[in-house]
Design a protein around this motif. Structure first.
Motif, PDB file in Angstrom:
ATOM      1  N   THR A   1       0.848  -1.194   0.000  1.00  0.00           N
ATOM      2  CA  THR A   1       0.000   0.000   0.000  1.00  0.00           C
ATOM      3  C   THR A   1       0.881   1.240   0.000  1.00  0.00           C
ATOM      4  O   THR A   1       1.902   1.279   0.677  1.00  0.00           O
TER       5      THR A   1
ATOM      6  N   THR B   1       0.379   5.535   0.373  1.00  0.00           N
ATOM      7  CA  THR B   1      -0.523   6.647   0.650  1.00  0.00           C
ATOM      8  C   THR B   1       0.030   7.912   0.008  1.00  0.00           C
ATOM      9  O   THR B   1       1.216   8.210   0.148  1.00  0.00           O
TER      10      THR B   1
ATOM     11  N   GLU C   1      -1.680  -1.105  -3.924  1.00  0.00           N
ATOM     12  CA  GLU C   1      -2.887  -0.336  -3.596  1.00  0.00           C
ATOM     13  C   GLU C   1      -2.454   1.092  -3.279  1.00  0.00           C
ATOM     14  O   GLU C   1      -1.545   1.311  -2.492  1.00  0.00           O
TER      15      GLU C   1
ATOM     16  N   ILE D   1      -3.661   4.778  -1.791  1.00  0.00           N
ATOM     17  CA  ILE D   1      -4.679   5.466  -1.007  1.00  0.00           C
ATOM     18  C   ILE D   1      -4.465   6.959  -1.179  1.00  0.00           C
ATOM     19  O   ILE D   1      -3.377   7.471  -0.924  1.00  0.00           O
TER      20      ILE D   1
ATOM     21  N   THR E   1      -5.270  10.781  -0.085  1.00  0.00           N
ATOM     22  CA  THR E   1      -5.695  11.500   1.110  1.00  0.00           C
ATOM     23  C   THR E   1      -5.664  12.995   0.849  1.00  0.00           C
ATOM     24  O   THR E   1      -5.010  13.472  -0.061  1.00  0.00           O
TER      25      THR E   1
ATOM     26  N   THR F   1      -8.873  10.378   4.445  1.00  0.00           N
ATOM     27  CA  THR F   1      -8.781   9.446   3.325  1.00  0.00           C
ATOM     28  C   THR F   1      -9.913   9.722   2.353  1.00  0.00           C
ATOM     29  O   THR F   1     -11.068   9.838   2.742  1.00  0.00           O
TER      30      THR F   1
ATOM     31  N   ARG G   1      -9.396   4.892  -2.699  1.00  0.00           N
ATOM     32  CA  ARG G   1      -8.395   3.846  -2.906  1.00  0.00           C
ATOM     33  C   ARG G   1      -8.373   3.492  -4.381  1.00  0.00           C
ATOM     34  O   ARG G   1      -9.414   3.377  -5.011  1.00  0.00           O
TER      35      ARG G   1
ATOM     36  N   LEU H   1      -7.234   0.466  -6.665  1.00  0.00           N
ATOM     37  CA  LEU H   1      -6.847  -0.940  -6.558  1.00  0.00           C
ATOM     38  C   LEU H   1      -6.607  -1.535  -7.933  1.00  0.00           C
ATOM     39  O   LEU H   1      -7.255  -1.155  -8.907  1.00  0.00           O
TER      40      LEU H   1
END
Length: 80
Positions: free
Chosen positions: A3, A5, A27, A29, A31, A36, A39, A41
């Motif tokens: 992941t 961010t 993945e 994310i 923000t 958040t 996402r 994916l």
């Protein structure tokens, strides 16, 4: 799955690189500060649409003989 961010305030020029990461299985994310937003994916393989079956429910839909006739003026004016 790994992941990453990313703050949406970062330069938008990161998008191609982020999509490359997603294609590799990461993945992402998104923000806005500490909030958040979304996402991104990776898609599991190629998604094929299911094959359509013609006449699956015969008689379920019908069209009146006058479906393409002009509507009466009362319909448009609200009179009547």
């Amino acid at each position: 799955m790994t992941t990453r961010t990313v703050d949406v305030r970062d330069p938008q020029t990161q998008l191609p690189g982020l999509l490359a990461l997603v294609a590799q299985g990461t993945e992402v994310i998104l923000t806005d500060g500490t909030r958040t937003l979304a996402r991104i994916l990776p898609v599991d393989g190629e998604q094929e649409r299911p094959q359509r079956t013609p006449d699956l429910f015969p008689g379920a839909i019908w069209t009146s003989d006058d479906f393409d006739e002009p509507l009466p003026d009362e319909f448009w004016t609200g009179a009547g």
